[in-house]
Design a protein around this motif. Structure first.
Motif, PDB file in Angstrom:
ATOM      1  N   VAL A 176       0.862  -1.181   0.000  1.00 26.44           N
ATOM      2  CA  VAL A 176       0.000   0.000   0.000  1.00 26.44           C
ATOM      3  C   VAL A 176       0.899   1.232   0.000  1.00 26.44           C
ATOM      4  O   VAL A 176       1.819   1.339   0.821  1.00 26.44           O
ATOM      5  N   ARG A 177       0.624   2.130  -0.917  1.00 25.53           N
ATOM      6  CA  ARG A 177       1.394   3.363  -1.008  1.00 25.53           C
ATOM      7  C   ARG A 177       0.441   4.540  -1.141  1.00 25.53           C
ATOM      8  O   ARG A 177      -0.630   4.425  -1.744  1.00 25.53           O
ATOM      9  N   ARG A 178       0.858   5.671  -0.594  1.00 24.07           N
ATOM     10  CA  ARG A 178       0.106   6.906  -0.793  1.00 24.07           C
ATOM     11  C   ARG A 178       0.532   7.533  -2.104  1.00 24.07           C
ATOM     12  O   ARG A 178       1.662   7.325  -2.574  1.00 24.07           O
ATOM     13  N   ARG A 179      -0.373   8.272  -2.687  1.00 22.18           N
ATOM     14  CA  ARG A 179      -0.060   8.987  -3.927  1.00 22.18           C
ATOM     15  C   ARG A 179       1.222   9.809  -3.765  1.00 22.18           C
ATOM     16  O   ARG A 179       1.389  10.494  -2.762  1.00 22.18           O
ATOM     17  N   GLY A 180       2.107   9.714  -4.748  1.00 25.77           N
ATOM     18  CA  GLY A 180       3.355  10.449  -4.701  1.00 25.77           C
ATOM     19  C   GLY A 180       4.533   9.680  -4.140  1.00 25.77           C
ATOM     20  O   GLY A 180       5.688  10.077  -4.319  1.00 25.77           O
ATOM     21  N   GLN A 181       4.270   8.560  -3.453  1.00 22.94           N
ATOM     22  CA  GLN A 181       5.364   7.757  -2.913  1.00 22.94           C
ATOM     23  C   GLN A 181       5.953   6.857  -3.997  1.00 22.94           C
ATOM     24  O   GLN A 181       5.449   6.766  -5.111  1.00 22.94           O
ATOM     25  N   GLU A 182       7.027   6.164  -3.620  1.00 24.33           N
ATOM     26  CA  GLU A 182       7.662   5.223  -4.538  1.00 24.33           C
ATOM     27  C   GLU A 182       7.275   3.802  -4.150  1.00 24.33           C
ATOM     28  O   GLU A 182       7.119   3.496  -2.961  1.00 24.33           O
ATOM     29  N   ALA A 183       7.125   2.957  -5.160  1.00 23.50           N
ATOM     30  CA  ALA A 183       6.874   1.528  -4.917  1.00 23.50           C
ATOM     31  C   ALA A 183       8.011   0.720  -5.519  1.00 23.50           C
ATOM     32  O   ALA A 183       8.423   0.971  -6.656  1.00 23.50           O
ATOM     33  N   ARG A 184       8.529  -0.224  -4.744  1.00 25.54           N
ATOM     34  CA  ARG A 184       9.577  -1.131  -5.222  1.00 25.54           C
ATOM     35  C   ARG A 184       9.072  -2.557  -5.106  1.00 25.54           C
ATOM     36  O   ARG A 184       8.777  -3.022  -4.003  1.00 25.54           O
ATOM     37  N   LEU A 185       9.009  -3.248  -6.239  1.00 30.48           N
ATOM     38  CA  LEU A 185       8.531  -4.609  -6.282  1.00 30.48           C
ATOM     39  C   LEU A 185       9.710  -5.505  -6.644  1.00 30.48           C
ATOM     40  O   LEU A 185      10.445  -5.217  -7.592  1.00 30.48           O
ATOM     41  N   ARG A 186       9.847  -6.590  -5.886  1.00 31.02           N
ATOM     42  CA  ARG A 186      11.000  -7.464  -6.081  1.00 31.02           C
ATOM     43  C   ARG A 186      10.585  -8.825  -6.616  1.00 31.02           C
ATOM     44  O   ARG A 186       9.514  -9.342  -6.283  1.00 31.02           O
ATOM     45  N   CYS A 187      11.445  -9.371  -7.446  1.00 33.82           N
ATOM     46  CA  CYS A 187      11.194 -10.679  -8.058  1.00 33.82           C
ATOM     47  C   CYS A 187      12.477 -11.489  -8.063  1.00 33.82           C
ATOM     48  O   CYS A 187      13.471 -11.082  -8.675  1.00 33.82           O
ATOM     49  N   SER A 188      12.456 -12.628  -7.384  1.00 32.75           N
ATOM     50  CA  SER A 188      13.585 -13.560  -7.428  1.00 32.75           C
ATOM     51  C   SER A 188      13.219 -14.697  -8.360  1.00 32.75           C
ATOM     52  O   SER A 188      12.285 -15.457  -8.074  1.00 32.75           O
ATOM     53  N   PRO A 189      13.922 -14.829  -9.491  1.00 38.88           N
ATOM     54  CA  PRO A 189      13.576 -15.893 -10.435  1.00 38.88           C
ATOM     55  C   PRO A 189      13.938 -17.257  -9.891  1.00 38.88           C
ATOM     56  O   PRO A 189      14.635 -17.385  -8.876  1.00 38.88           O
ATOM     57  N   MET A 190      13.471 -18.276 -10.580  1.00 43.28           N
ATOM     58  CA  MET A 190      13.839 -19.635 -10.208  1.00 43.28           C
ATOM     59  C   MET A 190      15.342 -19.818 -10.403  1.00 43.28           C
ATOM     60  O   MET A 190      15.961 -19.160 -11.254  1.00 43.28           O
ATOM     61  N   LYS A 191      15.911 -20.723  -9.644  1.00 43.39           N
ATOM     62  CA  LYS A 191      17.349 -20.976  -9.704  1.00 43.39           C
ATOM     63  C   LYS A 191      17.747 -21.363 -11.126  1.00 43.39           C
ATOM     64  O   LYS A 191      17.104 -22.219 -11.751  1.00 43.39           O
ATOM     65  N   GLY A 192      18.766 -20.723 -11.626  1.00 39.61           N
ATOM     66  CA  GLY A 192      19.261 -21.047 -12.955  1.00 39.61           C
ATOM     67  C   GLY A 192      18.570 -20.296 -14.085  1.00 39.61           C
ATOM     68  O   GLY A 192      18.965 -20.413 -15.247  1.00 39.61           O
ATOM     69  N   HIS A 193      17.533 -19.524 -13.762  1.00 36.45           N
ATOM     70  CA  HIS A 193      16.832 -18.754 -14.793  1.00 36.45           C
ATOM     71  C   HIS A 193      17.471 -17.381 -14.926  1.00 36.45           C
ATOM     72  O   HIS A 193      17.643 -16.672 -13.936  1.00 36.45           O
ATOM     73  N   SER A 194      17.754 -16.999 -16.174  1.00 36.72           N
ATOM     74  CA  SER A 194      18.403 -15.714 -16.397  1.00 36.72           C
ATOM     75  C   SER A 194      17.507 -14.719 -17.123  1.00 36.72           C
ATOM     76  O   SER A 194      17.946 -13.618 -17.439  1.00 36.72           O
ATOM     77  N   HIS A 195      16.248 -15.126 -17.415  1.00 39.45           N
ATOM     78  CA  HIS A 195      15.320 -14.240 -18.110  1.00 39.45           C
ATOM     79  C   HIS A 195      14.164 -13.920 -17.173  1.00 39.45           C
ATOM     80  O   HIS A 195      13.595 -14.820 -16.554  1.00 39.45           O
ATOM     81  N   VAL A 196      13.829 -12.653 -17.090  1.00 36.18           N
ATOM     82  CA  VAL A 196      12.736 -12.201 -16.225  1.00 36.18           C
ATOM     83  C   VAL A 196      11.798 -11.318 -17.034  1.00 36.18           C
ATOM     84  O   VAL A 196      12.228 -10.513 -17.867  1.00 36.18           O
ATOM     85  N   TYR A 197      10.507 -11.486 -16.769  1.00 34.03           N
ATOM     86  CA  TYR A 197       9.468 -10.706 -17.444  1.00 34.03           C
ATOM     87  C   TYR A 197       8.554 -10.112 -16.378  1.00 34.03           C
ATOM     88  O   TYR A 197       8.220 -10.777 -15.403  1.00 34.03           O
ATOM     89  N   TRP A 198       8.124  -8.886 -16.617  1.00 34.35           N
ATOM     90  CA  TRP A 198       7.155  -8.245 -15.719  1.00 34.35           C
ATOM     91  C   TRP A 198       5.861  -7.982 -16.484  1.00 34.35           C
ATOM     92  O   TRP A 198       5.885  -7.538 -17.650  1.00 34.35           O
ATOM     93  N   TYR A 199       4.740  -8.236 -15.793  1.00 31.81           N
ATOM     94  CA  TYR A 199       3.412  -8.005 -16.357  1.00 31.81           C
ATOM     95  C   TYR A 199       2.574  -7.229 -15.344  1.00 31.81           C
ATOM     96  O   TYR A 199       2.767  -7.342 -14.132  1.00 31.81           O
ATOM     97  N   ARG A 200       1.604  -6.488 -15.864  1.00 38.38           N
ATOM     98  CA  ARG A 200       0.674  -5.756 -15.006  1.00 38.38           C
ATOM     99  C   ARG A 200      -0.751  -6.199 -15.351  1.00 38.38           C
ATOM    100  O   ARG A 200      -1.088  -6.378 -16.528  1.00 38.38           O
TER     101      ARG A 200
END
Lengths: 114, 110
Positions: A12-36
């Motif tokens: 939860v963030r207030r308007r104007g703040q920053e959001a940081r979302l983290r993703c740890s891929p599966m072991k050995g995976h070197s490709h990451v994709y983000w979707y909304r």
């Protein structure tokens, strides 16, 4: 082998703040994709990264959004100065290099901007 | 990216087979046909993929037309847990991003 890990699960963030979302891929995976996924809508591709490289950012909004996948550590999707329209579920997926096998998705981070 | 066309929704009865169609008339020779599903409040889940031949795995079967312009995902015995949105996606042979369309929302009645 743990699956794709996303944290936090809820943010939860207030308007104007920053959001940081983290993703740890599966072991050995070197490709990451983000979707909304906006409420009641489909999944929209945002960005495709390999270690230290952005391969395809054609789905990223031009302003306030950035993504990285450093040599060490998780991939980060950063949203600066959040607005209510950024409220959505953000999913990360990973896959091994150079294959057409399945991509594995995380459980997502649900961002709410108040 | 080549496009796919799926019905918006389908209904099935529990323990009956389900055939989910997908049209992809502009498919190229290097496109693999992938199916994913998304259960409510969860991330997408891989179901199956194929290139030219029919494919079977523990979750489903994939039947691909000879001209590759259409395919059908077959769930042999639907359960209530199969209620989800099913996405048919074309993916280049080098991998890369998955482009999700609207998908088919499958509901399963007891």
């Amino acid at each position: 082998n743990a699956g794709v890990m996303q944290n936090p699960r809820h943010l939860v963030r207030r308007r104007g703040q920053e959001a940081r979302l983290r993703c740890s891929p599966m072991k050995g995976h070197s490709h990451v994709y983000w979707y909304r996924q906006l409420p009641e809508e489909g999944l929209k591709f945002m960005v495709y990264l390999q270690k230290e490289n952005i391969i395809d950012e054609s789905g990223m909004p031009k302003e306030r959004f950035s993504a990285e996948f450093p040599k060490e550590g998780p991939s980060i999707l950063r949203i600066q100065q959040v607005v209510r329209g950024d409220s959505a579920a953000y999913f990360c997926a990973s896959s091994p290099a150079g294959t057409v096998t399945e991509a594995f998705f995380g459980q997502g981070t649900r961002l709410t901007v108040v | 990216d080549a496009k796919t066309t799926q019905p918006n929704s389908m209904e099935s009865n529990e323990e009956e087979p389900v055939h989910l169609p997908c049209n992809h008339s502009t498919i190229s020779g290097t496109d693999y046909i992938h199916w994913y599903r998304q259960l409510p409040s969860q991330g997408p889940e891989y179901v199956i993929h194929g290139l030219t031949s029919n494919v079977n795995n523990r979750m489903a079967s994939l039947a691909i037309a000879e001209d590759r312009k259409s395919s059908t995902l077959i769930l042999h015995r639907a359960t209530l847990r199969d209620a989800a949105v099913y996405y048919c996606i074309l993916r280049r042979n080098q991998g890369g991003k998955l482009i999700f369309g609207q998908g088919t929302e499958l509901s399963v009645k007891p």
